[in-house]
Write a protein that holds these residues in place. Structure first.
Motif, PDB file in Angstrom:
ATOM      1  N   GLU A  34       0.827  -1.206   0.000  1.00 30.88           N
ATOM      2  CA  GLU A  34       0.000   0.000   0.000  1.00 30.88           C
ATOM      3  C   GLU A  34       0.860   1.255   0.000  1.00 30.88           C
ATOM      4  O   GLU A  34       0.544   2.245  -0.646  1.00 30.88           O
ATOM      5  CB  GLU A  34      -0.929   0.023   1.221  1.00 30.88           C
ATOM      6  N   HIS A  35       1.962   1.209   0.730  1.00 29.40           N
ATOM      7  CA  HIS A  35       2.862   2.359   0.774  1.00 29.40           C
ATOM      8  C   HIS A  35       3.555   2.569  -0.572  1.00 29.40           C
ATOM      9  O   HIS A  35       3.747   3.707  -1.001  1.00 29.40           O
ATOM     10  CB  HIS A  35       3.908   2.180   1.874  1.00 29.40           C
ATOM     11  N   MET A  51       1.149   4.288  -2.780  1.00 25.90           N
ATOM     12  CA  MET A  51       1.001   5.708  -2.441  1.00 25.90           C
ATOM     13  C   MET A  51       2.185   6.520  -2.942  1.00 25.90           C
ATOM     14  O   MET A  51       2.015   7.645  -3.423  1.00 25.90           O
ATOM     15  CB  MET A  51       0.840   5.869  -0.929  1.00 25.90           C
ATOM     16  N   GLN A  93       1.762   6.993  -6.610  1.00 24.59           N
ATOM     17  CA  GLN A  93       0.737   8.008  -6.870  1.00 24.59           C
ATOM     18  C   GLN A  93       1.310   9.414  -6.678  1.00 24.59           C
ATOM     19  O   GLN A  93       1.010  10.320  -7.453  1.00 24.59           O
ATOM     20  CB  GLN A  93      -0.458   7.790  -5.947  1.00 24.59           C
TER      21      GLN A  93
END
Length: 113
Positions: free
Chosen positions: A20-21, A24, A27
């Motif tokens: 997930e990191h 991110m 992104q």
């Protein structure tokens, strides 16, 4: 300079990061590469309007190039309505079959399929 102290940058931290990191961080990098919205000349606006009216009249699918705030993306749309007062285009996304509403100002290009 001593070659023993070479830093590998973010590569050394990826094994310690959760997926997930990593997403991110990707992104954030994508946001750094943001594309500015261009200005459409009057002739292009008239052409887009003509193609929209033809697509509405003949019930055709169109490919729209729209600006989503970060970059340009292509969307296949079956037009249902063009509201020139509120400057909104309503239609159905050809791939997902969902109803969508787009601002008329976000349309950069349009072609009939």
């Amino acid at each position: 300079m001593d070659n023993r102290n070479r830093d590998r940058g973010t590569i050394k931290w990826t094994s310690l990061m959760l997926p997930e990191h990593v997403e991110m961080v990707k992104q954030l990098w994508k946001e750094d590469q943001r594309v500015e919205k261009g200005i459409i000349d009057e002739q292009k606006a008239v052409e887009i309007d003509f193609l929209m009216q033809r697509a509405l009249k003949d019930d055709l699918t169109v490919k729209m190039r729209i600006y989503n705030g970060f970059e340009y993306e292509d969307v296949l749309v079956k037009l249902e309505r063009v509201n020139k007062v509120d400057r909104i285009v309503s239609g159905v996304n050809w791939k997902t079959k969902e109803n969508i509403r787009l601002a008329l100002d976000d349309i950069a290009d349009l072609s009939i399929l």
